[in-house]
Design a protein around this motif. Structure first.
Motif, mmCIF file in Angstrom:
data_model
loop_
_atom_site.group_PDB
_atom_site.id
_atom_site.type_symbol
_atom_site.label_atom_id
_atom_site.label_comp_id
_atom_site.label_asym_id
_atom_site.label_seq_id
_atom_site.Cartn_x
_atom_site.Cartn_y
_atom_site.Cartn_z
ATOM 1 N N GLU A 187 0.853 -1.189 0.000
ATOM 2 C CA GLU A 187 0.000 0.000 0.000
ATOM 3 C C GLU A 187 0.888 1.239 0.000
ATOM 4 O O GLU A 187 1.866 1.324 0.751
ATOM 5 N N ASP A 188 0.542 2.200 -0.866
ATOM 6 C CA ASP A 188 1.360 3.388 -1.049
ATOM 7 C C ASP A 188 0.432 4.560 -1.364
ATOM 8 O O ASP A 188 -0.323 4.503 -2.339
ATOM 9 N N PRO A 189 0.440 5.625 -0.555
ATOM 10 C CA PRO A 189 -0.471 6.745 -0.798
ATOM 11 C C PRO A 189 -0.271 7.416 -2.149
ATOM 12 O O PRO A 189 -1.148 8.144 -2.621
ATOM 13 N N THR A 190 0.877 7.187 -2.788
ATOM 14 C CA THR A 190 1.130 7.765 -4.109
ATOM 15 C C THR A 190 0.976 6.731 -5.221
ATOM 16 O O THR A 190 1.254 7.019 -6.379
ATOM 17 N N PHE A 206 -16.625 -2.949 -4.610
ATOM 18 C CA PHE A 206 -15.242 -3.001 -4.136
ATOM 19 C C PHE A 206 -14.740 -1.601 -3.836
ATOM 20 O O PHE A 206 -15.000 -0.655 -4.590
ATOM 21 N N ALA A 207 -14.017 -1.459 -2.736
ATOM 22 C CA ALA A 207 -13.465 -0.174 -2.320
ATOM 23 C C ALA A 207 -12.058 -0.002 -2.894
ATOM 24 O O ALA A 207 -11.356 -0.984 -3.151
ATOM 25 N N PRO A 208 -11.628 1.248 -3.080
ATOM 26 C CA PRO A 208 -10.302 1.490 -3.662
ATOM 27 C C PRO A 208 -9.186 1.437 -2.631
ATOM 28 O O PRO A 208 -9.396 1.709 -1.450
ATOM 29 N N ARG A 209 -8.003 1.085 -3.104
ATOM 30 C CA ARG A 209 -6.768 1.210 -2.334
ATOM 31 C C ARG A 209 -5.695 1.744 -3.283
ATOM 32 O O ARG A 209 -5.804 1.595 -4.492
ATOM 33 N N ARG A 210 -4.673 2.360 -2.726
ATOM 34 C CA ARG A 210 -3.529 2.790 -3.540
ATOM 35 C C ARG A 210 -2.389 1.801 -3.332
ATOM 36 O O ARG A 210 -1.934 1.593 -2.200
#
Length: 221
Positions: A187-190, A206-210
């Motif tokens: 997981e990476d905020p960018t 489905f929910a998003p993730r970065r």
């Protein structure tokens, strides 16, 4: 040191982890979190409308050994325009009443040929989950039902300081001894936005993730 459940995923064809539309169903270069949880649920015998809360609480790390080669499959489907048939009770009825007033559409299915991934899981109930993966209730697929695994997962619990160290202990299929771990999904905020966290499996929400890929230091290219 802490316990990790590790197992491998390889198949002749794989397709996981991207939003599925009517005309095109894509695939990511790695299985998403929801795909891995779905596979573990299949091993345990949990159906789509079952309780996934125990599995959702697990920490899951995906490792890439070989993302496979992209493959696109083309399908043609027969569609019935709404102007041709009003409120049919079934597709056979719609086709029958349309009497040749149908259209043909092309749909696309994306796959990865010959992929190899590893999975590290941290949390509760690892031994029971390992036993289920090695003797699954339902057939295990790398995404779609046209993509059965080409080797047993080889699930086992190992001790390691972190997930990357655990993934490095995976026993590779005997015909792929050189496909060593080269990167992991983090997981990476960018990072890139991917919808791979299931919030309603019945409705396919489905929910998003970065997420981003991070190379494993000292791995083979």
């Amino acid at each position: 040191m802490q316990p990790f459940l590790i197992f491998g995923l390889t198949a002749s064809l794989g397709a996981t982890g991207e939003l599925a539309g009517h005309e095109r169903r894509g695939t990511l270069p790695f299985p998403g979190r929801s795909a891995v949880i779905g596979l573990m649920a299949a091993a345990l015998g949990i159906r789509r409308d079952g309780d996934f809360s125990v599995l959702e609480a697990l920490e899951i790390t995906i490792g890439l050994h070989d993302s496979g080669t992209p493959l696109r499959d083309y399908h043609t489907i027969e569609t019935v325009p709404s102007a041709a048939v009003k409120s049919p009770n079934s597709r056979p009825e719609a086709l029958r009443e349309a009497r040749g007033r149908t259209n043909t559409s092309i749909t696309l299915r994306d796959y990865r040929t010959g992929p190899l991934f590893s999975v590290a899981v941290a949390g509760a109930g690892l031994e029971a989950l390992a036993s289920a993966l090695n003797a699954p209730v339902f057939t295990l697929y790398l995404g779609r039902k046209s993509c059965p695994l080409s080797a047993p997962p080889g699930a086992r619990v190992v001790q390691a300081e972190e997930a990357k160290e655990a993934l490095a202990q995976l026993i590779l299929p005997p015909w792929r001894p050189h496909d060593q771990l080269h990167s992991v999904v983090v997981e990476d905020p960018t990072g890139e936005v991917l919808h791979d966290r299931a919030i309603d499996r019945a409705r396919w929400h489905f929910a998003p993730r970065r997420l981003a890929l991070r190379p494993v230091t000292g791995s083979a290219p």
